[in-house]
Motif scaffolding. Structure first.
Motif, mmCIF file in Angstrom:
data_model
loop_
_atom_site.group_PDB
_atom_site.id
_atom_site.type_symbol
_atom_site.label_atom_id
_atom_site.label_comp_id
_atom_site.label_asym_id
_atom_site.label_seq_id
_atom_site.Cartn_x
_atom_site.Cartn_y
_atom_site.Cartn_z
ATOM 1 N N LEU A 73 0.868 -1.176 0.000
ATOM 2 C CA LEU A 73 0.000 0.000 0.000
ATOM 3 C C LEU A 73 0.903 1.223 0.000
ATOM 4 N N CYS A 74 0.704 2.106 -0.987
ATOM 5 C CA CYS A 74 1.599 3.245 -1.125
ATOM 6 C C CYS A 74 0.805 4.469 -1.569
ATOM 7 N N ARG A 75 1.462 5.611 -1.562
ATOM 8 C CA ARG A 75 0.803 6.856 -1.942
ATOM 9 C C ARG A 75 0.439 6.821 -3.435
ATOM 10 N N PRO A 76 -0.750 7.277 -3.777
ATOM 11 C CA PRO A 76 -1.128 7.310 -5.194
ATOM 12 C C PRO A 76 -0.409 8.428 -5.936
ATOM 13 N N LYS A 77 -0.380 8.319 -7.227
ATOM 14 C CA LYS A 77 0.159 9.403 -8.045
ATOM 15 C C LYS A 77 -0.659 10.668 -7.798
ATOM 16 N N ASN A 78 0.036 11.810 -7.751
ATOM 17 C CA ASN A 78 -0.639 13.075 -7.491
ATOM 18 C C ASN A 78 0.206 14.181 -8.117
ATOM 19 N N GLU A 79 -0.242 14.676 -9.254
ATOM 20 C CA GLU A 79 0.571 15.619 -10.015
ATOM 21 C C GLU A 79 0.924 16.863 -9.209
ATOM 22 N N GLU A 80 -0.031 17.399 -8.458
ATOM 23 C CA GLU A 80 0.246 18.622 -7.691
ATOM 24 C C GLU A 80 1.294 18.373 -6.611
ATOM 25 N N ARG A 81 1.153 17.276 -5.846
ATOM 26 C CA ARG A 81 2.117 17.004 -4.782
ATOM 27 C C ARG A 81 3.488 16.635 -5.360
ATOM 28 N N GLU A 82 3.500 15.994 -6.508
ATOM 29 C CA GLU A 82 4.773 15.615 -7.108
ATOM 30 C C GLU A 82 5.548 16.834 -7.588
ATOM 31 N N ILE A 83 4.847 17.904 -7.938
ATOM 32 C CA ILE A 83 5.530 19.155 -8.292
ATOM 33 C C ILE A 83 6.324 19.675 -7.095
ATOM 34 N N TRP A 84 5.753 19.538 -5.908
ATOM 35 C CA TRP A 84 6.383 20.064 -4.701
ATOM 36 C C TRP A 84 7.367 19.065 -4.072
ATOM 37 N N ASP A 85 6.988 17.799 -4.015
ATOM 38 C CA ASP A 85 7.712 16.832 -3.181
ATOM 39 C C ASP A 85 8.494 15.781 -3.952
ATOM 40 N N GLY A 86 8.309 15.697 -5.263
ATOM 41 C CA GLY A 86 9.029 14.692 -6.032
ATOM 42 C C GLY A 86 8.113 13.597 -6.553
ATOM 43 N N TYR A 87 8.642 12.838 -7.480
ATOM 44 C CA TYR A 87 7.832 11.834 -8.158
ATOM 45 C C TYR A 87 7.491 10.668 -7.235
ATOM 46 N N ARG A 88 6.317 10.091 -7.455
ATOM 47 C CA ARG A 88 5.867 8.913 -6.728
ATOM 48 C C ARG A 88 5.768 7.733 -7.694
ATOM 49 N N LEU A 89 6.027 6.562 -7.191
ATOM 50 C CA LEU A 89 5.889 5.373 -8.021
ATOM 51 C C LEU A 89 4.422 5.076 -8.307
ATOM 52 N N GLY A 90 3.594 5.107 -7.266
ATOM 53 C CA GLY A 90 2.165 4.851 -7.420
ATOM 54 C C GLY A 90 1.838 3.369 -7.454
#
Length: 454
Positions: A73-90
């Motif tokens: 279980l992991c964080r979902p992809k989120n374009e807005e948060r990835e702009i601030w915090d970095g890319y997520r695998l999803g």
């Protein structure tokens, strides 16, 4: 990233669950920690979680069951948060990238866990070090119990996952050893760099900066723990943090520092003269500590006990304390008397080395759990009934770190006052003995002086 490495480890955990009667194992990664205001401390994943997944994002959970199935279980992809915090695998990409059977968004945790725990005999989770986890487990169990009228049973046992994982982590596989060897090379290079640039007038924090520079430029994440850079009498403080004390000619500098490479730690200590030349008292103590380390290394081999190296080093140190006048034969007697009374602890008050791996004091039991207690010295001048230390086996990694710390006292020769020395290397137990992973930096006093002159 080598997904098969982590899949093999998860398979071993699942096999251990089956052998222990089955059940479901739940493991979170480490939370993010606030530093101040809206700033976070640099994130560091949980070591046990990373050991089983190779996944370093926060907010993740791993669920395993005895059948061998794995769920992330992991964080979902989120374009807005990835702009601030970095890319997520999803969760969509996680199964292929990590070799996990399935993945879901982390907000599905409280829905999916009661489903996974239904009709299971036991729930496994780490009992210590995870704030609030036990309460979460109780919540999931309560949700399962609410379905009892439909014929669904809840686990009747809660079992500690940590000892199972700790035992697996104690024995390093080839992937881990490749990373640890590299961490040892980088850590040793950083120590050598500090020796080369050291000179009177610098401050401790300037040598710390040289360590950090070498760590990062060589690809390490950074220090594996807070670096100790201790000048003069500061070396008599075991956990001294690098400060602004000026390095002075005629004094020693003790550096205890290691890097983290691929999430694995090195842990190295060297003590050297600030001006590049040992004085006679400094050399006498240094050669004593080095002899103690040599004795401990010789005792660090397969079939020996974990504590054999400590007692080998301690005996050499006790002999030297008497020979150099740190302890009086009239007052303290023979070497055996010094060991029996623990009088040596005045100048050597710590152990000779913990396990090393993902953590600088790595997971693993130190005592032989399958043996009966025996009467033995407690290290403080008394006796205790305790299980013997466990037998060393190939694949274990320990540090070997004897030291001496001499504070001023009327009954101690003044020439040794304020001298703190420690020598530490990382040792992999091999079928033949041990392999030192950190000897890329000199350890003999003549070699240290030659490096500093160069």
């Amino acid at each position: 990233m080598k997904p098969h490495v982590y899949a093999d480890r998860r398979a071993r955990v699942c096999a251990a669950l089956r052998a222990a009667g089955g059940g479901v194992a739940v493991l979170p990664t480490a939370p993010e920690r606030t530093r101040n205001a809206d700033n976070e401390h640099p994130y560091r994943h949980d070591s046990a979680f990373y050991y089983l997944t190779g996944f370093s994002e926060p907010g993740a959970w791993l669920v395993l069951d005895a059948s061998g199935k794995s769920l992330l279980l992991c964080r979902p992809k989120n374009e807005e948060r990835e702009i601030w915090d970095g890319y997520r695998l999803g969760p969509e990409a996680a199964p292929a990238a990590l070799g996990i059977d399935a993945a879901l968004p982390c907000d599905a945790l409280d829905t999916v866990l009661p489903q996974r725990l239904a009709d299971q005999g036991a729930v496994w989770f780490p009992f210590g070090g995870y704030e609030g986890l036990a309460a979460q487990v109780e919540g999931w169990l309560a949700a399962v119990r609410q379905r009892s009228r439909t014929g669904i049973g809840a686990p009747t046992q809660q079992r500690d996952l940590s000892p199972l994982l700790d035992e697996l982590r104690l024995f390093k596989d080839t992937h881990e050893l490749d990373l640890m060897r590299r961490a040892g090379v980088i850590g040793a290079a950083a120590h050598a760099r500090a020796m080369r640039v050291c000179r009177p007038g610098l401050c401790e924090y300037e040598l710390e900066a040289e360590l950090l520079h070498e760590f990062r430029k060589s690809g390490a994440i950074g220090p594996a723990y807070g670096s100790i850079v201790a000048a003069g009498r500061n070396a008599c403080v075991l956990h001294y943090a690098a400060g602004n004390t000026e390095l002075k000619a005629g004094e020693l500098c003790l550096i205890d520092a290691g890097c983290e490479f691929g999430s694995y730690a090195s842990d190295i200590t060297r003590t050297f003269p600030v001006d590049g030349r040992f004085t006679s008292p400094q050399r006498a103590l240094y050669e004593l500590v080095l002899a103690a380390q040599d004795a401990a290394i010789a005792a660090t081999r397969p079939g020996a006990r974990k504590q054999d190296g400590h007692w080998a080093a301690t005996r050499v140190l006790a002999q030297g304390m008497l020979a150099l006048g740190l302890l009086s034969r009239d007052t303290h007697g023979t070497v055996d008397d010094v060991l029996a009374s623990a009088a040596y602890r005045r100048f050597y008050m710590h152990g000779t080395g913990p396990w090393l791996g993902l953590d600088v004091h790595d997971a693993g039991e130190y005592l032989a759990q399958d043996e009966a207690p025996v009467d033995q010295a407690d290290g403080f001048g008394g006796r205790v009934l305790r299980k013997p230390s466990r037998v060393l086996r190939p694949g274990m990694v320990v540090t070997v770190e004897p030291g001496l710390y001499v504070r001023p006292a009327p009954d101690v020769p003044e020439r040794y006052w304020n001298l703190g020395l420690r020598i530490e290397d990382d040792a992999l137990i091999t079928p033949e003995g041990c392999e030192l992973l950190s000897r890329g930096v000199p350890v003999k006093p003549d070699e240290i002086e030659a490096l500093m002159r160069g």
